[in-house]
Design a protein around this motif. Structure first.
Motif, PDB file in Angstrom:
ATOM      1  N   ALA A 171       1.470  -1.634  -5.117  1.00 39.43           N
ATOM      2  CA  ALA A 171       2.030  -2.725  -5.865  1.00 39.43           C
ATOM      3  C   ALA A 171       1.159  -3.494  -5.820  1.00 39.43           C
ATOM      4  O   ALA A 171       1.141  -3.995  -4.989  1.00 39.43           O
ATOM      5  CB  ALA A 171       3.920  -2.385  -6.188  1.00 39.43           C
ATOM      6  N   VAL A 172       0.752  -4.202  -6.588  1.00 44.44           N
ATOM      7  CA  VAL A 172       0.300  -5.965  -6.349  1.00 44.44           C
ATOM      8  C   VAL A 172       1.397  -6.930  -7.001  1.00 44.44           C
ATOM      9  O   VAL A 172       1.902  -6.903  -8.299  1.00 44.44           O
ATOM     10  CB  VAL A 172      -1.464  -5.879  -6.789  1.00 44.44           C
ATOM     11  N   ALA A 173       1.419  -8.309  -6.232  1.00 51.18           N
ATOM     12  CA  ALA A 173       1.469  -9.168  -7.222  1.00 51.18           C
ATOM     13  C   ALA A 173       1.463 -10.743  -7.071  1.00 51.18           C
ATOM     14  O   ALA A 173       0.926 -11.120  -5.874  1.00 51.18           O
ATOM     15  CB  ALA A 173       3.598  -9.447  -7.041  1.00 51.18           C
ATOM     16  N   TYR A 174       0.795 -11.653  -8.074  1.00 48.92           N
ATOM     17  CA  TYR A 174       0.480 -12.792  -7.187  1.00 48.92           C
ATOM     18  C   TYR A 174       1.488 -14.136  -7.297  1.00 48.92           C
ATOM     19  O   TYR A 174       2.323 -14.151  -8.747  1.00 48.92           O
ATOM     20  CB  TYR A 174      -0.993 -13.062  -8.255  1.00 48.92           C
ATOM     21  N   GLN A 224       1.158  -1.300  -0.013  1.00 53.73           N
ATOM     22  CA  GLN A 224       0.244   0.642  -0.652  1.00 53.73           C
ATOM     23  C   GLN A 224       0.988   1.257  -0.008  1.00 53.73           C
ATOM     24  O   GLN A 224       1.675   1.859   1.278  1.00 53.73           O
ATOM     25  CB  GLN A 224      -0.402   0.022   1.381  1.00 53.73           C
ATOM     26  N   GLU A 225       1.128   1.408  -1.105  1.00 51.54           N
ATOM     27  CA  GLU A 225       2.151   2.467  -1.736  1.00 51.54           C
ATOM     28  C   GLU A 225       1.942   4.218  -0.728  1.00 51.54           C
ATOM     29  O   GLU A 225       0.821   4.422  -0.592  1.00 51.54           O
ATOM     30  CB  GLU A 225       2.796   2.973  -3.129  1.00 51.54           C
ATOM     31  N   SER A 226       3.300   5.018  -0.191  1.00 47.83           N
ATOM     32  CA  SER A 226       3.227   5.651   0.472  1.00 47.83           C
ATOM     33  C   SER A 226       3.995   6.461  -0.452  1.00 47.83           C
ATOM     34  O   SER A 226       3.545   7.637  -0.068  1.00 47.83           O
ATOM     35  CB  SER A 226       4.163   5.883   1.291  1.00 47.83           C
ATOM     36  N   LEU A 227       4.713   6.223  -1.897  1.00 49.63           N
ATOM     37  CA  LEU A 227       4.815   7.062  -2.732  1.00 49.63           C
ATOM     38  C   LEU A 227       3.638   7.510  -3.873  1.00 49.63           C
ATOM     39  O   LEU A 227       3.674   8.478  -3.910  1.00 49.63           O
ATOM     40  CB  LEU A 227       6.468   6.752  -3.283  1.00 49.63           C
TER      41      LEU A 227
END
Length: 315
Positions: A299-302, A291-294
């Protein structure tokens, strides 16, 4: 004159009256969010009672029948889950009961159970500890003799961006070159003081709370080893969120973050590697979300075990 107290009153049942103009088979019919207590052993031998929400369904294979017997599903759920510890065998028996009570209407049954399980977690350095509530989902289905069981949970952790860390180090190097003349000998005490100052550490990498969503299919007889699953995943990641935190614990957490820089791809592969080595799992599905702070997006990956026809066939 008959005794009214002994007279059985017939109650209307409109569900038995077919509606030919609306005939059709239905994939699933049942109830969602049934409130019931469940008894769950997370793998440590201690049975914990939790408040759960349950979904109970069967298919309606008869196009000419208007509905199913929902009260039968409810009473079976209430009786089985509130009195027995959750096991593969007890869930299989419950689903078989769904079908036996709908033998003229259904040939498939499914069940979903959602609750939270409390686990006491020790602090990183201090002697303190605190509770973590891990969400648990159990999905079970029965089609003929084919019984399928799935256990799901989530692990929350911290992820520090490797690219941001590298960029921060470069800025610190640049600042060091400005503050210390290359032509002069370095004073150890001055450098040490500089490293401990805000002027010296002018940039820090961005980190964010992250979530690994896990779904696993245990091998036959493996049971629900929730704590073992969580322990393996948290160890692979290295930065699970903490409960009780003193200053020494927070410092240890900062060290863990600096030692475990990871993109979402890295996190997914770490979990994939540790679960792939577990022969108690027939299959698994991993979804990691940083859960990006930038960015305003995540950003997600499976990742999955790669079983043919298994989780990897769909995201």
């Amino acid at each position: 004159m008959p005794n009214q107290e002994n007279t059985v009153r017939l109650l209307p049942d409109v569900a038995v009256h077919a509606q030919p103009h609306l005939a059709g088979a239905l994939d699933w019919v049942g109830m969602a969010d049934i409130q019931v207590p469940v008894h769950f052993d997370a793998g440590d031998g201690e049975v914990q009672r939790s408040s759960a929400k349950v979904g109970a369904f069967v298919n309606l294979k008869r196009p000419d029948k208007r509905g199913i017997h929902m009260s039968r599903l409810y009473l079976q759920v209430e009786q089985a889950l509130s009195t027995q510890t959750l096991t593969s065998e007890s869930l299989h028996a419950l689903l078989r009961g769904f079908l036996d009570s709908h033998k003229d209407l259904a040939d498939r049954a499914c069940l979903s159970i959602r609750f939270e399980h409390l686990v006491r977690r020790p602090a990183l350095r201090s002697e303190n500890s605190g509770w973590r509530a891990y969400p648990v989902t159990i999905q079970a289905s029965l089609t003929g003799d084919a019984f399928l069981l799935e256990l799901g949970t989530e692990v929350v952790y911290s992820s520090t961006c490797p690219a941001s860390a590298a960029l921060s180090r470069q800025l610190i190097q640049d600042q060091f070159a400005k503050d210390f003349d290359v032509g002069k000998s370095l004073d150890h005490a001055a450098v040490l003081a500089w490293l401990g100052s805000e002027q010296g550490i002018i940039a820090t990498p961005h980190a964010q709370r992250s979530v690994a969503c896990l779904r696993v299919r245990p091998a036959q007889g493996a049971g629900f080893d929730l704590i073992g699953l969580i322990d393996r995943v948290e160890h692979a990641l290295g930065t699970p969120v903490q409960t009780a935190v003193k200053r020494e614990d927070e410092q240890a957490f900062a060290l863990a973050n600096g030692s475990n820089l990871m993109f979402c791809e890295d996190a997914a592969r770490r979990i994939q590697k540790t679960l792939d080595a577990d022969d108690r799992l027939n299959d698994f599905h991993i979804r990691v979300e940083h859960q990006e702070s930038l960015h305003p997006h995540d950003a997600v990956a499976y990742a999955s075990k790669g079983v043919v026809g298994g989780y990897g066939s769909t995201p």
